[in-house]
Design an enzyme around this catalytic site. Structure first.
Site, short mmCIF file in Angstrom:
data_model
loop_
_atom_site.label_atom_id
_atom_site.label_comp_id
_atom_site.label_asym_id
_atom_site.label_seq_id
_atom_site.Cartn_x
_atom_site.Cartn_y
_atom_site.Cartn_z
N SER A 50 0.81 -1.21 0.00
CA SER A 50 0.00 0.00 0.00
C SER A 50 0.85 1.27 0.00
O SER A 50 1.57 1.53 -0.95
CB SER A 50 -0.96 -0.04 1.19
OG SER A 50 -1.92 0.96 1.08
N LYS B 239 -0.80 -4.01 -3.45
CA LYS B 239 -2.10 -3.57 -2.94
C LYS B 239 -2.28 -2.10 -3.27
O LYS B 239 -1.59 -1.25 -2.75
CB LYS B 239 -2.19 -3.79 -1.44
CG LYS B 239 -3.49 -3.33 -0.82
CD LYS B 239 -3.60 -3.80 0.61
CE LYS B 239 -2.40 -3.39 1.41
NZ LYS B 239 -2.68 -2.56 2.56
#
Length: 471
Positions: A386, A411
């Site tokens: 992320s 992600k």
């Protein structure tokens, strides 16, 4: 603010061993302003944060774990009153079709997905298949509001996106009304041998309340405040776990498939702790000084504390930096973006966001020159996710750093929450992150430049070559 300083005369850089791996977690949230379509409450960036919403739950001391399964909390009457109130509200909606019909609610949810959803699985989503879904759904009899909500749930689950989901009016109201903190844990639903849902700890915020209490990745969640959560969704379980900061919640977990059962009293936490650890390394017989920084997560202190640490390392003579993002599951995306800007030239792209609607398509750039210009090595692994991937690719693609380690997690989805006209809501994946070199992060991850730590002259040569190619 606490920043830990440890100077080492070691002649080689030896980052501390990573903590127990945790995947997909990160808690990563990015709030936007209210939209008029239909009512955009929040924008949630990331993946497993799909279950990290905010709720209030009363908390009282619990008996020993040996009797927790048979325990009836003393506040059950207040919970019953709350449940009665919820049932009364649902009946009021069902008995007042002039406010909004069941068909209109289903159609509204369908239209939000049709307009905004960014499908990542083409075998499950296409405009044509979604149009057919509408025709199939609206041919169904929707005599009650609960039936309409069940149809929406099934409609969203057919998309094959674990982060696109339905919120009941009670869930949406609580999420909008309370500003609560959690315990730093992410849950994932798994079927057991009988096909029933059980909840496992998918990831933990390192040194967060749950992690510090003794909860570990892979633990099965059994009880929360005496409530058996078997068969409940991750969303339902977290609605019980979360509550006001500085209050406690009792959770019972089983370690592994056959491990012992333990009960933990975990204090919810709102105040962020510094995620930065740093030290100065002496390299090449003391001729080269390297600043090592470990960033555990992107919380509200990440940028400020990282700047403080890097300035101190510079004052101590650091001419290279090593930024360790291994096992960093993410956190606040905006913090990651602001940290990346510390190293970039004005006008450099930090990240692109891609989506079907214009407000979800952006080129996020650095507005000013870099605060730090020394060469950077970024350490990554399979649990770098992320916001960590945003920082790593921003520095890498702009020739400011090399990446060393393993392919990252991959992600990079963006969710938004929409309110429906009956007070319920839907969470919909509306976008994704794309690196400055136009790589789709989600599901792919980032391949590092080196598997093992390179020689320092290789680092300088690699970055110089990259800059000439972009030149």
């Amino acid at each position: 603010m606490r920043i830990f300083l440890c100077s080492s005369p070691s002649s080689s850089l030896s980052p501390p061993p990573p903590p127990p791996p945790a995947t997909n977690h990160h808690r990563q949230k990015s709030l936007t302003t209210l939209s008029q379509k239909p009512s955009l409450l929040r924008s949630l960036s990331g993946a497993a944060i799909s279950v990290n919403l905010i709720f209030f739950s009363p908390v009282l001391p619990l008996p020993p774990p040996s009797i927790a399964s048979n325990y009836t909390p003393p506040f059950v009457q207040s919970e019953c009153r709350e449940e009665d109130k919820q049932i009364e509200n649902e009946k009021r909606f069902e008995n007042a079709p002039e406010l909004v019909t069941n068909e209109e609610i289903v159609k509204e949810a369908w239209e939000i997905v049709n307009d905004s959803f960014l499908g990542t699985d083409r075998s499950r989503w296409s405009p044509q298949s979604w149009l057919q879904k509408k025709e199939d759904i609206l041919s169904t009899s929707l005599q009650t509001r609960s039936k309409a909500h069940d149809i929406i749930r099934r409609m969203l689950s057919s998309l094959g996106d674990p982060y696109t989901r339905f919120l009941s009016p009670a869930e949406f109201s609580k999420m909008a009304r309370y500003d609560m903190s959690g315990i730093g844990v992410n849950l994932r639903e798994f079927p057991d041998e009988n096909g029933e849902v059980k909840l496992k700890v998918l990831g933990l915020i390192l040194d967060g309340p749950a992690h510090s209490a003794g909860v570990r990745q892979g633990d099965e969640l059994l009880f929360v405040n005496g409530v058996n959560v078997k068969g409940k969704s991750a969303f339902e379980a977290l609605s019980i776990i979360q509550g006001p900061s500085e209050t406690s919640v009792n959770i019972m977990v089983k370690h592994g498939n056959c491990g012992p059962v333990q009960s933990f009293e975990v204090q919810r936490q709102l105040v962020a702790k510094t995620p930065v650890f740093y030290r100065l390394e002496q390299m090449d017989n003391g001729n080269t000084k390297v600043g090592y920084l470990r960033l555990k997560e992107f919380n509200a202190l990440a940028r400020k504390d990282l700047v403080t640490a890097m300035k101190r390392l510079q004052d101590m003579g650091a001419s290279f930096f090593v930024l360790d993002l291994r096992d960093n599951l993410g956190g606040l995306v905006q913090e990651g973006i602001e940290i990346a800007k510390l190293f970039l030239n004005e006008g450099n792209t930090v990240i692109y966001t891609a989506g079907r609607e214009s407000q979800n398509i952006k080129n996020i750039i650095a507005e000013s020159g870099p605060l730090f210009t020394a060469p950077v090595i970024v350490l990554v692994n399979k649990n770098t996710a992320s916001a960590s991937e945003i920082v790593a690719t921003a520095l890498h693609d702009n020739c400011r750093a090399i990446l060393v380690g393993e392919r990252t997690y991959g992600k990079g989805l963006i969710q938004s929450v929409f309110e429906l006209r009956d007070g319920s809501g839907v969470v919909v994946t509306v976008g994704k992150y794309v690196t400055p070199n136009h790589l789709d992060i989600n599901g792919n991850g980032i391949e590092p430049d080196y598997k093992k730590f390179p020689a320092w002259n290789e680092v300088a040569e690699h970055l110089s070559k990259c800059q000439k190619q972009q030149g």
